[in-house]
Write a protein that holds these residues in place. Structure first.
Motif: not given
Ligand code: BJW
Length: 241
Positions: A17, A31, A36, A155-156, A158, A160, A167, A180, A182, A187, A224
């Motif tokens: 991440g 962070d 955001w 985007w949220f 949608e 991935p 999977y 790295g 949160s 998913p 990291a």
């Protein structure tokens, strides 16, 4: 947790991440001072925000794409590339990041589940095209010529990319490592539970415990650029035993 384990590990899935690119100078999302705090997520990372104000969204991603020219992979990216080259089994790198630092660090087996800044998606013909320039001037799609390109990012709301492949890898891996992130966004945040229920050992490398930290068998805290190379060194030396 690696004692006596690496001899049996054949397949590693690594999820990365924003934290892995933080020391390269790319802002994380959640962070203090992160993206955001600078932009409303509803405005710049949802299809509805794009429909309301495409100029704002295109400018946000144009700015982030251009900023890639000023950053470089850090020791964590390079260590994961070394792992891919030298580990005798399989290493699959799944990243939520839209930057290209894993590739520039030398990794080849990378899935970008949230898309890529250097790619454009045509909303008319749905083709994904490599893209290095601005999208703000509404350039034509290289395939259908419609002036309908958007950033090729997820985007949220949608779906991935590459979920079936991810999977499948989570079903068969022996070791799942999260670096790295949160653990706030699904998913991807559910991968640890998936891997663990399939019998994988689960390790977290992060600056602070993630939201799903209790699901990992072990958590190692630190930047990291320090903890990832140390872990890779450990894996490779034990794989030789
Ligand atoms: C360091 C460090 C250093 C710092 N060293 N570490 C309710 C419950 C469950 C799910 C939902 C729900 N309501 C809605 C949903 C679904 C929604 C969701 O998860 N919402 C949550 C808010 C709850 N998810 C979706 O909509 C996804 N799609 C979906 O679910 O489709 C349906 C589906 C169903 C079934 C299967 C599959 C799919 C899509 C999510 C798209 C996310 N998009 C973004 C933007 C991408 C483009 C862009 O870059 O602009 O992706 S949002 C943003 O968050 C970005 C990131 O990839 C993602 C994750 O962020 P990340 O990487 O974890 O960053 P941070 O900032 O959160 O954390 C950084 C970490 O690094 C921290 O822990 C620091 O401590 C650490 N750190 N410095 C080491 N030096």
């Amino acid at each position: 947790m690696l004692d006596g384990l690496m001899a049996q590990v054949e397949r590693i899935v690594i999820l990365t991440g924003a934290g892995i690119s933080a020391e390269s100078g790319i802002d994380t999302f959640r962070d203090a001072g992160g993206l955001w705090e600078q932009h409303r997520v509803e405005d710049v990372a949802t299809p509805e925000g794009f429909a309301r104000n495409p100029d704002l969204v295109l400018a946000f991603y144009d700015m982030r794409r251009a900023a890639l020219a000023d950053v470089a992979p850090n020791p964590a990216h390079r260590a994961l590339a070394r792992l891919e080259r030298e580990f005798p089994g399989e290493v699959l790198l799944v990243t939520q990041n839209v930057d290209d630092l894993h590739e520039r660090g030398g990794s080849a087996n990378v899935l970008h589940m949230h898309g890529a800044l250097k790619s454009a998606l045509c909303t008319a013909c749905e083709t994904r095209s490599p893209w290095l320039e601005s999208l703000g001037a509404r350039p034509p799609c290289p395939v259908c010529q419609a002036p309908s390109l958007r950033p090729d990012v997820v985007w949220f709301g949608e779906m991935p990319y590459e979920m079936a492949r991810i999977y499948r890898a989570l079903e068969s891996c022996d070791l799942f490592v999260s670096i790295g992130t949160s653990g706030a966004v699904y998913p991807a945040a559910g991968f640890v539970a998936e891997a663990r229920s399939n019998g994988a050992r689960c390790l977290e490398l992060n600056l602070e415990p993630s939201e799903g930290s209790r699901l990992f068998h072990e958590t190692r805290l630190g930047p990291a650029s320090v903890v990832v190379p140390a872990w890779v060194e450990e894996v490779l030396s034990r794989a030789e035993d």
